[in-house]
Structures are given as structure tokens and as C-alpha cells.
Design an enzyme around this catalytic site. Structure first.
Site: not given
Ligand code: UD1
Ligand code: MG
Length: 467
Positions: A13, A17, A351, A425
Site C-alpha cells: 500500500g 493517508r 565535549y 595561556r
Molecule cells: C484492511 C481490511 C479490513 C481490516 C483492516 C485492518 C481488506 C479488504 N480490509 O483494511 O477488513 O479491518 O485491514 O487494518 O483487507 N496492501 C497490499 N496490497 C494492496 C493493498 C494493501 O499489500 O493491494 C497492504 C497494505 O500495505 C497494508 C495492508 O495490506 O499493509 C492493509 O491494506 P489497507 O489499505 O491499509 O487496508 P485497510 O483499509 O486498512
Molecule cells: Mg490499514
């Protein structure tokens, strides 16, 4: 069986945010990048395989993974199409038929104990999917677990959850264990969700349930599932992290009267019986022995403090500071890349950088090791029992012999042999009666101070006093 475990860490991800420009999983928690905490849990679980899923171009994150877990595989998800799609990207590295644990790079407070309990439950109940649930104080953004008794039927993302489910069902921490031999079929069946054009890992639960495969959930400590999506949540996680370290150290016998004011790094090591006064900050790489005392408002990083040593108040230890037993480092003293041998003292305003200070040597207030000539760093050696008078500049490279005495205010540019006295000195001038004549020339207070012209320069005060 630990050898059958594969751990997948989702970290592709973008973390938009966070609004910081730094990849989300490289944000610091206890001075470690988030992902390092998760990698450490995977390592402690003794996983046979660790796979980290990244998006194309995440080179900085890949370097961090290689540094903190060289055994981990990196899978590239190109392009990232959701959490389910991320697990698909890791598929080729999984141990066939073992258990698969999915951790999130943005959920760094997961403990080994909670993860192990989830794995145990998955295996003991012969479940296809076991999910970590939680009841966090702020439920915003999490999926909800639709339970029937202790069976999990479905995970519903918040935006699709109706009133009751949204307000009272446990939240999905995201951390999930799978029976590896069933995972492939579930991944193949995942639908592309039209609203975000993503494959949700959470949809594996409804798919498994529809096939008559058991799914379970354990509700664990909510802190373990705290997902970091914003700077606010990162600060919340830091508070939890610091509280955990404080509790662990207090339980181990570290004496700390105001623990809530002391801050630690992920690798801070403090032995039982050490005293940590209020408002101390520990950066990375600090080791404090039993019987040492760190006094209030000190800042330590990359430093070792042995038993009986006292640091502070208001001291700064920088990387490479090594204080042997019974050393004293007092207020406004900075030590960097320097070894202070047993009983050496620098009690105020000094120092000490790139130096070795011998046993029981005494460094007077205002002493500076002038270690940098603008291009390179040089070393200062101070022998045992040497006495460095106040306000001495030791211009490195320079060596002061054992038992030598340096007169206050000296600028030392040449080596001083053992037992020698060095004074460098300008000589003091005493002009008999001159004070009286000076006072007689004094102009009334409302006008300017007595001045003496300086050739080519501005007038200079004779007395140099301040008002
Ligand atoms: C996700 C869960 C949600 C849960 C929450 C907990 C899903 C659809 N939703 O939502 O139910 O309550 O986590 O924190 O799974 N990531 C990838 N590849 C992607 C998308 C995300 O590796 O294509 C990784 C992100 O880097 C992150 C994790 O997956 O580490 C979660 O992704 P994020 O977008 O934060 O999901 P949430 O909206 O938090
Ligand atoms: Mg998350």
C-alpha cells in the site's frame, strides 16, 4: 509445527493517508521502521518462509527488508489490486500444504504470543481460515466479523456493514491464518470488487464458509491489531509501544519513578537494578548495566553505561560513548565516540569526542576535545589520573600522559608527557593603580561606557563587563 509455517507481510500500500512522502511502513515506531517490528515477529515465530509483498518502485522498503531480514523473499505486486491480490503475489514462495499467516506491514504491534495463539487455534480447530478479531476504542475503518457462535461466517468491510454489525460485531485486525492446502482454491475464487477494483482477502471467509470449511476468529488485545493509516494512529501506536516497554522494564526490576516520562527505542537494553530518573530519552543502541543511574533530562544514543556510572542530569551520550564502571558524566556534558575508563569524571559543561579517557582522569568544566579540523576527525588520548583544568581546548590529535596536569584555560596543541604540568595561556597582566585612573575617566551612567579606540576597528570596552 514451526517448519511448516509461511508468513506473508502485506506492505504494497502507498500509505497516502500518512501525508508525509515517506512510505508508510518506513515510519518509525520506537525508532524502528514499522516493517521491522513485523519482520521481527515473523522471525521469532520461526517461520520457514517469510514473504514481503511490495509494489513496484518501493526500493527503500526493499532495502530495509534486506537489512533487517535477509532471509525474507520480496514479492512484487504489480499493480497492487487489494489485499487478496497481494497474497496471490506471494503464492510461489509458500511452503506447500503448511500453515500460512498473513501479517500487515501497517499493523506493527502484533506480538508473537497473539500470532502463535491464532495459529494454534487454526490448527487445533482444523479451520480453513482463522482471523484475529479485536474491540478497539475507535472502530472506524475496520471490517466487521459476522459470527455465529464461535464460527466466523463472513467479514464485511465497514462501508457495507449495517447498523448492528457495525456497532457491535468485533473488528477485523486483518491478521489471518490459513490452512495452506485450501488457500489456493480460495484465492482463485476471489471476486474483483467493483467499488474499488480490488480483490479483498477478507472475502476468503465467505468463500470458505460456502464450501462448508470451518472459519474461526479469536478476539485478541486490540493494541495488537492497531492498524496505522494516519499520523494520528502512528502516535497512538507509539504510546502503546512505549507503555509496553515501560511495563516490561518495571516488571524486570528497572527502577523508574516516573516511567510515563521516559522514552525508549525498540532495542533499548536496561538491566534490572539500574535507575532511570524522569524525562530521559533513549535512542537506538543503548545498553545500561545494573547499578548505573541515568539522571533526569538526559539523551542517550548508541551508548554503553556500566555499573556504578552516573549520567546527567542534562547529559548527552552519542553513538560510541562507552562509560566504564563508576564514570561520572554531569550536566551539559556531551560524549561521542569516546571511551571513559573506570572512575573517569567530566562533571560539567564539556565535549568529549573521539577520545580515550584513562581511569580516574578528571576533566574540568568547559573542556573541549577539538576533534575536527574542518576535514577530518582526530583523536585525543588522556592517560589515567590526568587532571584537565577548566576551559581547556585539547586540539587533536593530541595525547595527555598519565598523571599529567593541564592548567585551566589552556589550549593544548602538543603532547604532554606523563606526570608533566602544561600551561598554555597568555600571561596575566596586573597594572597597579590602573583601576583608579580608569574609574576617574568614567563618564556618567546615562552616557556611553568608557571606551578605548582600536586601530582601524570599533571602540572596545576596557572592562568588558556586562550590564
Ligand atoms: C484492511 C481490511 C479490513 C481490516 C483492516 C485492518 C481488506 C479488504 N480490509 O483494511 O477488513 O479491518 O485491514 O487494518 O483487507 N496492501 C497490499 N496490497 C494492496 C493493498 C494493501 O499489500 O493491494 C497492504 C497494505 O500495505 C497494508 C495492508 O495490506 O499493509 C492493509 O491494506 P489497507 O489499505 O491499509 O487496508 P485497510 O483499509 O486498512
Ligand atoms: Mg490499514
Amino acid at each position: 509445527m514451526a517448519s511448516e509455517l509461511s508468513v506473508i507481510i502485506l506492505a504494497a500500500g502507498k500509505g497516502t493517508r500518512m501525508r508525509s512522502g515517506l512510505p508508510k511502513v518506513l515510519h518509525p515506531l520506537g525508532d524502528w521502521p514499522l516493517i521491522r517490528h513485523v519482520l521481527a515477529v515473523a522471525t521469532r515465530l520461526d517461520a520457514a518462509r517469510v514473504v514481503v509483498v511490495l509494489a513496484p518502485g518501493m526500493e527503500d522498503v526493499a532495502s530495509e527488508v534486506r537489512r533487517s531480514a535477509p532471509h525474507a523473499h520480496i514479492a512484487i505486486q504489480d499493480p497492487p489490486l487489494g489485499t487478496g491480490h497481494a497474497v496471490m503475489a506471494a503464492r510461489q514462495w509458500l511452503v506447500p500444504r503448511g500453515t500460512v499467516l498473513v501479517l500487515y506491514g501497517d499493523t506493527p504491534l502484533i506480538t508473537e504470543a497473539t500470532a502463535a495463539a491464532l495459529l494454534d487455534q487454526c490448527r487445533a480447530r482444523d479451520a480453513a481460515v482463522a482471523v484475529l478479531g479485536m474491540e478497539p476504542p475507535d472502530r472506524t475503518g475496520y471490517g466487521r466479523l459476522r459470527m455465529q457462535g464461535d464460527e466466523l461466517w463472513e467479514i464485511v468491510e465497514e462501508r457495507h456493514a449495517d447498523g448492528d454489525l457495525k456497532s457491535s460485531a468485533p473488528c477485523n485486525a486483518g491478521i489471518t491464518a490459513f490452512a495452506g492446502e485450501l488457500l489456493a482454491e480460495l484465492l482463485d475464487a476471489l471476486p474483483l470488487r467493483p467499488e474499488k477494483q480490488e480483490y479483498y482477502l477478507t472475502d476468503t471467509v465467505a468463500l470458505a464458509h460456502a464450501r462448508g470449511w470451518r472459519c474461526t476468529a479469536t478476539v485478541g488485545p486490540w493494541e495488537d491489531g492497531l492498524g496505522i493509516n494516519s499520523q494520528r494512529q502512528l502516535a497512538d501506536a507509539e504510546r502503546v509501544f512505549q507503555d509496553r516497554v515501560r511495563e516490561r522494564l518495571l516488571a524486570a526490576g528497572v527502577i523508574m519513578p516516573a516511567p510515563e516520562t521516559v522514552f525508549f527505542s525498540a532495542d533499548t537494553s536496561i538491566a534490572s537494578g539500574a535507575v532511570i530518573e524522569p524525562n530521559v530519552v533513549f535512542g537506538l543502541g543503548v545498553n545500561i548495566a545494573a547499578g548505573a543511574r541515568i539522571r533526569a533530562f538526559s539523551h542517550l544514543e548508541g551508548a554503553t553505561v556500566e555499573t556504578g556510572a552516573v549520567v546527567g542530569p542534562f547529559a548527552r551520550l552519542r553513538p560510541g560513548a562507552e562509560l566504564a564502571s563508576n564514570v561520572r558524566i554531569g550536566n551539559f556534558v556531551e560524549v561521542k565516540s569516546a571511551v571513559m575508563r573506570s572512575g573517569a569524571k567530566a562533571n560539567h559543561l564539556a565535549y568529549i569526542g573521539d577520545a580515550e579517557v584513562g581511569e580516574n582522569a578528571n576533566i574540568g568544566a568547559g573542556t573541549i576535545t577539538c576533534n575536527y579540523d574542518g576535514a577530518a576527525k582526530h583523536k585525543t588520548m588522556i592517560g589515567p589520573d590526568a587532571f584537565i583544568g577548566s576551559n581547556t581546548a585539547l586540539v587533536a590529535p593530541v595525547s595527555i600522559g598519565s598523571g599529567a596536569i593541564i592548567g585551566a584555560g589552556s589550549t593544548i596543541t602538543r603532547d604532554v608527557p606523563d606526570e608533566a604540568l602544561a600551561v598554555a595561556r597568555s600571561r596575566q597582566q596586573v597594572l597597579e593603580g590602573r583601576a583608579k585612573s580608569l574609574r576617574a575617566r568614567r563618564i556618567p551612567k546615562s552616557a556611553s561606557r568608557p571606551v578605548e579606540p582600536v586601530a582601524g576597528g570599533r571602540p572596545r570596552s576596557l572592562t568588558g563587563s556586562s550590564e
